[in-house]
Design an enzyme around this catalytic site. Structure first.
Site, PDB file in Angstrom:
ATOM      1  N   SER A   1      38.007  11.426  18.066  1.00 31.79           N
ATOM      2  CA  SER A   1      37.973  10.827  19.409  1.00 31.79           C
ATOM      3  C   SER A   1      39.337  10.239  19.720  1.00 31.79           C
ATOM      4  CB  SER A   1      36.939   9.710  19.472  1.00 31.79           C
ATOM      5  OG  SER A   1      37.369   8.612  18.687  1.00 31.79           O
ATOM      6  N   ASP A   2      39.732  10.274  20.999  1.00 29.22           N
ATOM      7  CA  ASP A   2      40.888   9.463  21.344  1.00 29.22           C
ATOM      8  C   ASP A   2      40.474   8.014  21.124  1.00 29.22           C
ATOM      9  OD1 ASP A   2      43.292   8.474  22.097  1.00 29.22           O
ATOM     10  OD2 ASP A   2      43.391   9.482  24.034  1.00 29.22           O
ATOM     11  N   TRP A   3      41.477   7.169  20.933  1.00 28.87           N
ATOM     12  CA  TRP A   3      41.192   5.783  20.532  1.00 28.87           C
ATOM     13  C   TRP A   3      40.419   5.056  21.645  1.00 28.87           C
ATOM     14  CZ3 TRP A   3      42.900   8.651  17.110  1.00 28.87           C
ATOM     15  CH2 TRP A   3      43.317   8.226  15.857  1.00 28.87           C
TER      16      TRP A   3
END
Ligand code: BGC
Length: 752
Positions: A262-264
């Site tokens: 996941s992107d942060w």
């Protein structure tokens, strides 16, 4: 001899006995899939849940009991980011984590040289290895859809073929070091404004023809081991857990066997994360659960909540086992890989790579003739500047003294060294008197996440005083070099927001106009990852696009200005005269429309496949500088194309051979570009589309044959009625030349 044989035999026996005692998951002689299955069978539910979410800002746990080490990720595309504290964005304050900054990816794309992309990946991989990082969060291949896009500098331009051809060797080079690429941001993260709330509405055709090809190439040809889901939504679902994007397209259709990270903070929902293809959760705002809570990793969507759901029988371990298998596969490819190469940090070879990429990526946009002095009879091209004949150089502009490796968001670095443009120019033109004036004040903040920069940008004088000083000094100079453009501050070339206007910021235009009134020998060096309006373009004889080029910036710029390096970069995007020439703006679709509840903003990509030159071609617009444009200090001639056949079959290829001659006086490189124009079609087609290119280096007077090979995939389009690619039989033209607006050679062929 006999003794040697016995010794060897006993060694082999010892090794095989040891192998016999090893559990399968540790036995290197066993196939990886078998080792994965064995490891999976030994893991407890807690251990499985642990490996699919973060334990700190940039790491996730291995399996301690079984000997799998922790997995360390790090940004980013342009260099290895300094370490932050365990659960903070702030610097850890170490003194061993300074790196080499490589040029931003727009510059890499502007080289049009896939060999340099491989060198980039390898060099970055070596830096990552030394720093014990196993996953590099990059490269980014989101398409340049609007020149306001805050992160365009981290991407590879507007064209799907160019981005594809450049991303594949980057990924291969990086992964040859046993360091995973995490290709980002998948997908449709084409602008930054409201990036967590944008729901992209797009036709299947535009999705497949424009926005997905570079990701697909990175996965299928580059063999990327990880991919990062984007923040935004597609079909009302966040891309970090998007059924169509992840399960259907990425994993099912493309056969991706790696890890979706996941992107942060891009994960929002446990059920969707379980079902829709997310494998490894990072950066969730655990303070979204409660502000200020630290080390709350158990509260991640794929942590306790998932465990509870399994315990309560709402899920079996089917989805979990698939995620864990993928994570284990990543371990075997990286942390568990024994025969890894050595890592190097800040080695000469990395500085050389950074310099070479910067020098090849710098684009000479304009280079008109001027009389260098009143006594000169003849006008000559203002660049290169002959160091032996130039006595007084005036450098103007904040970007000449501003570090560009600090700021811009997650790609920000802590460099061992960054040669600033002014220092590079002073060193190269050491025989001349090089004066500097500020010209304008832009953004004087020079720190990011605790990394601060030495040189102070503090300035108290008024703009009128700064302009007057620049004019005064410019009057006496043999040549003026203005170093401006954008920077890495908020609302410039920076993550999180887009630019608010297409104009150059601050008082740059005013200063340039004022200088032109007293000295026409002005060279503008533009530092940015985006195009901008250049209202003075017809009055300024030379413009050099110098990007954000990292550690060797000053040296690279000076070497091009002095002619030590003959520029050969080509624009990876269309440089619009105004925003009205860009489809996203002309159709009024950027930034979208808020829904009534103000939670989601729908952004419909109304221009469809007509992005960049596809849009200006269609509308007959003349941009300031065309896609693929870039000048040289020499001249080239592209001859007539010949080919082995005039008929292409569905499985066949055509190889077009084009002679290219260096008709000037210095050696240099030219990029031969091939575009395809469909002469008829059931559907609307772009006027032309880039389908092949080749860069060639030639001595003065030398001719070489460049071969450009295309298959039926070069003529196809995405057929929405059939949900697949279609190569229509018919007549096509291959248009060949040196820029998208300079294609003198045509070759007509048929697809049977
Ligand atoms: C960015 C990613 C980056 C991550 C970790 C996010 O805000 O969008 O590109 O890799 O942070 O720093």
């Amino acid at each position: 001899m006999k003794k040697l044989t016995i010794a060897l035999l006993s060694l082999t026996v010892a090794a095989s006995m040891q192998a016999q005692n090893l559990p399968v998951y540790l036995d290197e002689s066993k196939p990886i899939e078998q080792r994965i299955n064995d490891a999976l069978g030994r893991m407890t539910l807690d251990e499985k849940i642990a490996v699919i979410h973060a334990q700190s800002k940039f790491s996730s746990p291995g399996v301690k009991r079984l000997g799998f080490p922790d997995l360390w990720t790090d940004d980013g595309p342009h260099g290895v980011r300094p370490d932050v504290l365990w659960d903070e964005w702030e610097q850890a304050g170490q003194t061993n984590d300074s790196c080499v900054a490589f040029p931003a990816l727009t510059c890499l794309a502007a080289t049009w040289n896939p060999d340099l992309a491989c060198l980039y990946g390898k060099s970055l991989g070596e830096e990552a290895l030394y720093r014990n990082k196993s996953v590099m969060l990059g490269p980014g291949v989101n398409i340049y859809r609007t020149p306001l896009g805050g992160r365009n500098f981290e991407y590879m331009g507007e064209d799907p073929l160019l981005a594809s051809r450049m991303v594949v060797p980057y990924v291969q080079g990086l992964q040859s070091m046993g360091v995973a690429a995490c290709v980002k941001h998948y997908a449709l993260n084409n602008d930054e404004e409201y990036r967590h709330q944008v729901n992209v509405i797009i036709s299947d055709r535009a999705l497949h023809e424009i926005y997905l090809p570079a990701f697909k190439a990175a996965v299928q040809e580059g063999g990327a081991w990880a991919i990062m889901g984007a923040y935004n939504l597609y079909k009302d679902q966040h891309n970090c857990h998007n059924d169509i994007m992840l399960n259907k397209i990425l994993k099912q259709d493309w056969g991706f066997d790696g890890v979706v990270i996941s992107d942060w903070g891009g994960c929002h929902d446990t059920d969707e994360a379980i079902k829709n293809g997310l494998d490894l959760e990072f950066g969730s705002w655990t303070d979204g659960l409660t502000m200020g809570k630290t080390n709350a990793y158990d509260l991640y969507y794929l942590a306790d909540a998932y465990k509870k759901a399994i315990r309560e029988g709402r899920y079996t371990t089917k989805e979990l086992d698939d995620k864990v298998r993928r994570v284990l596969r990543l371990f075997y490819r990286t942390t568990m890989k024994k025969d890894k190469p050595f890592g190097f940090l800040c080695s000469e070879s990395h500085y050389d790579a950074a310099l070479k990429i910067a020098q090849e990526g710098i684009v000479l946009l304009k280079n008109d003739k001027v009389k260098r002095s009143k006594s000169d009879k003849e006008a000559v091209a203002i660049l290169p500047i002959d160091p032996s004949k130039t006595q007084r150089i005036l450098v103007v502009g904040e970007n000449a003294i501003k570090m560009m490796t600090v700021g811009g968001g997650s790609s920000s670095l802590k460099v061992q060294e960054e040669i600033l443009p002014l220092d590079g120019i002073r060193a190269r033109f050491s025989g001349a008197q090089v004066d500097y004036v500020r010209g304008y004040v832009g953004d004087t903040i020079q720190s990011y996440n605790g990394v601060t920069v030495g040189r102070s940008l503090y300035e108290t004088r008024s703009q009128a005083e700064l302009t007057a000083e620049a004019v005064e000094k410019a009057r006496e100079a043999d040549i003026v070099i203005f170093v401006g453009g954008l920077n890495k501050s908020n609302y410039q070339d920076c993550e999180g927001h887009d630019r608010k206007s297409y104009d150059l910021p601050y008082a740059q235009n005013e200063v340039i106009e004022a200088i032109l009134k007293v000295n026409p020998r002005l060279v503008c060096v533009n530092i940015s990852g985006n195009g901008a309006a250049l209202p003075w373009i017809n009055k300024v004889p030379a413009v050099v696009q110098a990007w954000f080029i990292g550690s060797e910036a000053g040296e690279a710029i000076a070497s091009v200005l002095a002619g030590d390096v003959n520029p050969s970069g080509k624009l990876p995007f269309t440089w619009y005269a105004s925003l009205g020439q860009c489809g996203a703006h002309a159709t009024g679709s950027y930034p979208g429309n808020w829904r009534e509840d103000y939670k989601i903003i729908d952004e419909e990509y109304k221009e469809g496949i007509y992005v960049g030159y596809r849009y200006t071609d269609r509308k007959g617009l003349k941009p300031l500088f065309a896609f693929g444009h870039g000048l040289s200090y020499t001249t080239f001639k592209v001859g007539k194309a010949t080919a082995d056949t005039q008929e292409l079959t569905a499985e066949g290829k055509i190889s077009l051979v084009v002679p290219v001659t260096n008709t000037g006086k210095v050696a240099g490189s030219e990029t031969v570009q091939l575009y395809i124009a469909a002469k008829q079609s059931k559907v609307d087609r772009p006027v032309k589309e880039l389908k092949a290119f080749q860069k060639v280096y030639l001595q003065p007077g030398e001719t070489r044959n460049v071969t450009l090979t295309i298959g039926a995939d070069a003529v196809n389009y995405y057929d929405e009625t059939a949900n697949g690619w279609c190569a229509e039989p018919g007549t096509y033209e291959a248009l060949i030349g040196t820029a998208s607006d300079k294609l003198p050679t045509k070759y007509t062929f048929k697809l049977k």
